[in-house]
Design a protein around this motif. Structure first.
Motif, PDB file in Angstrom:
ATOM      1  N   ARG A 151       0.465  -1.443  -0.236  1.00  0.00           N
ATOM      2  CA  ARG A 151       0.022   0.478  -0.319  1.00  0.00           C
ATOM      3  C   ARG A 151       0.855   1.329  -0.043  1.00  0.00           C
ATOM      4  N   ILE A 199       1.920   2.205  -3.610  1.00  0.00           N
ATOM      5  CA  ILE A 199       0.542   2.180  -4.152  1.00  0.00           C
ATOM      6  C   ILE A 199       0.380   3.496  -3.587  1.00  0.00           C
ATOM      7  N   VAL A 200       0.225   3.724  -2.618  1.00  0.00           N
ATOM      8  CA  VAL A 200      -0.491   5.319  -2.139  1.00  0.00           C
ATOM      9  C   VAL A 200       0.366   6.097  -2.697  1.00  0.00           C
ATOM     10  N   TYR A 201       1.423   6.184  -2.245  1.00  0.00           N
ATOM     11  CA  TYR A 201       2.811   6.980  -2.415  1.00  0.00           C
ATOM     12  C   TYR A 201       3.765   6.736  -3.307  1.00  0.00           C
ATOM     13  N   LEU A 223       5.249   8.215   6.560  1.00  0.00           N
ATOM     14  CA  LEU A 223       4.386   7.738   5.552  1.00  0.00           C
ATOM     15  C   LEU A 223       3.640   6.005   6.250  1.00  0.00           C
ATOM     16  N   ASP A 242       1.278   5.686   9.121  1.00  0.00           N
ATOM     17  CA  ASP A 242       0.104   5.823   8.360  1.00  0.00           C
ATOM     18  C   ASP A 242      -0.861   4.747   7.758  1.00  0.00           C
ATOM     19  N   ILE A 243       0.142   4.854   6.970  1.00  0.00           N
ATOM     20  CA  ILE A 243      -0.779   2.995   6.437  1.00  0.00           C
ATOM     21  C   ILE A 243      -0.278   1.814   6.840  1.00  0.00           C
ATOM     22  N   VAL A 277      -1.807   1.629  10.269  1.00  0.00           N
ATOM     23  CA  VAL A 277      -2.673   2.778  11.461  1.00  0.00           C
ATOM     24  C   VAL A 277      -3.933   2.179  10.053  1.00  0.00           C
ATOM     25  N   ILE A 278      -3.868   2.505   9.060  1.00  0.00           N
ATOM     26  CA  ILE A 278      -5.130   1.912   8.213  1.00  0.00           C
ATOM     27  C   ILE A 278      -5.111   0.551   7.677  1.00  0.00           C
ATOM     28  N   ALA A 329      -6.743  -1.098  10.864  1.00  0.00           N
ATOM     29  CA  ALA A 329      -8.190  -0.165  11.043  1.00  0.00           C
ATOM     30  C   ALA A 329      -9.218  -1.833  10.177  1.00  0.00           C
ATOM     31  N   SER A 330      -9.262  -1.527   8.838  1.00  0.00           N
ATOM     32  CA  SER A 330      -8.833  -2.443   7.885  1.00  0.00           C
ATOM     33  C   SER A 330      -9.514  -4.029   8.561  1.00  0.00           C
ATOM     34  N   GLN A 382      -1.130   5.438  16.316  1.00  0.00           N
ATOM     35  CA  GLN A 382      -0.567   6.025  15.774  1.00  0.00           C
ATOM     36  C   GLN A 382       0.696   7.005  16.227  1.00  0.00           C
TER      37      GLN A 382
END
Lengths: 147, 142
Positions: A31, A34-36, A106, A109-110, A112-113, A116-117, A132
């Motif tokens: 991720r 992909i995201v960054y 970065l 943060d990824i 943590v997401i 969360a999922s 965090q």
């Protein structure tokens, strides 16, 4: 030294206890790339990173993601001495790998997401606070030996 | 950054899927943000920020409505949020760094309620969209 409340320690270890390090690590690194996409700059020898599908299926990404998250586990085990735990890794990331510390934030943060999922529904808002905080402390420790 | 047509399609898809839950997501986003980043509470000294606060719910609804509006006008976010942009520049003056924090919490809420929806590609598009919204809202700051 960072102060961790009993609640924070409990929220961190209870989530960590459920984490599949290989899967979550692979997912988090994929991720990030992909995201960054600019983070791919550090992985020019990883082969095919040309699309999200390629990145997710890339065995080097999976292996490295597992390595990174395994190392993260050291922070969870040593909450009271994260600085010491990452001292050598910090030097490595500065002197050999030349990674801008912003990238640690970065990835944090990824992560943590991703957590969360997997576990977010069952977790209280205070859980994101604890995580965090942890990823921030890890990022700080990894940047600490930069010169 | 520029939203590709795939990004725009992904964003519309997310909000279509969220549908009527947008208000609830907005409230949960704020609740998470206040818990995760306590410094964000400094913008709401006039609010009751306790659990289940009606003010937080009400404000979450407004925030969600703005995101929905931006998603519905994803080709012209600046136009859609122009008035909100003025408000943030002239009156609210929320430091730009906080929009990223709100975005992170919104992503966490979407992830926790709809893990299957937030594929890596959709995650990327939504993150870009949220950045674009933050950029628009702070565009007139100086």
């Amino acid at each position: 030294m960072v102060h961790w409340s009993a609640e924070e320690k409990q929220l961190i270890s209870s989530v960590w206890g459920k984490v599949n390090v290989e899967e979550c690590g692979a997912e988090a690194l994929a991720r990030l790339l992909i995201v960054y996409p600019w983070t791919q700059r550090f992985f020019s020898n990883f082969g095919n990173l040309s699309s999200p599908t390629a990145i997710i299926g890339n065995p080097k990404v999976r292996a490295h993601g597992k390595k990174v998250l395994t190392s993260f586990g050291e922070a969870v085990k040593n909450l009271d001495n994260i600085k010491g735990t990452y001292s050598k890794l910090s030097e490595l990331h500065c002197e050999k790998l030349h990674v801008d510390p912003e990238n640690f934030r970065l990835l944090g943060d990824i992560l943590v997401i991703v957590l969360a999922s997997h576990f977010g529904r069952a977790s209280p808002p205070a859980c994101q606070f604890a995580w965090q905080k942890l990823v921030g402390v890890v990022a700080h420790a990894l940047a600490r030996r930069y010169h | 950054m520029v939203l590709s047509s795939a990004d725009k399609s992904n964003v519309k898809g997310v909000f279509a899927k969220i549908g009527g839950h947008a208000e609830e997501y907005g409230a949960e986003t704020l609740e998470r943000m206040f818990a995760t980043y306590p410094q964000t509470k400094t913008y709401f000294p006039h609010f009751d920020l306790g659990k289940g606060s009606a003010q937080v719910k009400g404000h979450g609804k407004k925030v969600a409505a703005a995101l929905v509006e931006a998603a519905n006008h994803v080709d012209d976010i600046a136009g859609a949020l122009s008035k909100l942009s003025d408000l943030h520049a002239q009156k609210l003056r929320v430091d730009p760094v906080n929009f990223k924090l709100l975005g992170q919490c919104f992503l966490a809420v979407v992830a926790s309620h709809n893990p299957a929806l937030l594929t890596p590609e959709v995650h990327a598009s939504l993150d870009k969209f949220l950045c674009a919204v933050g950029t628009v809202l702070t565009a007139k700051y100086r």
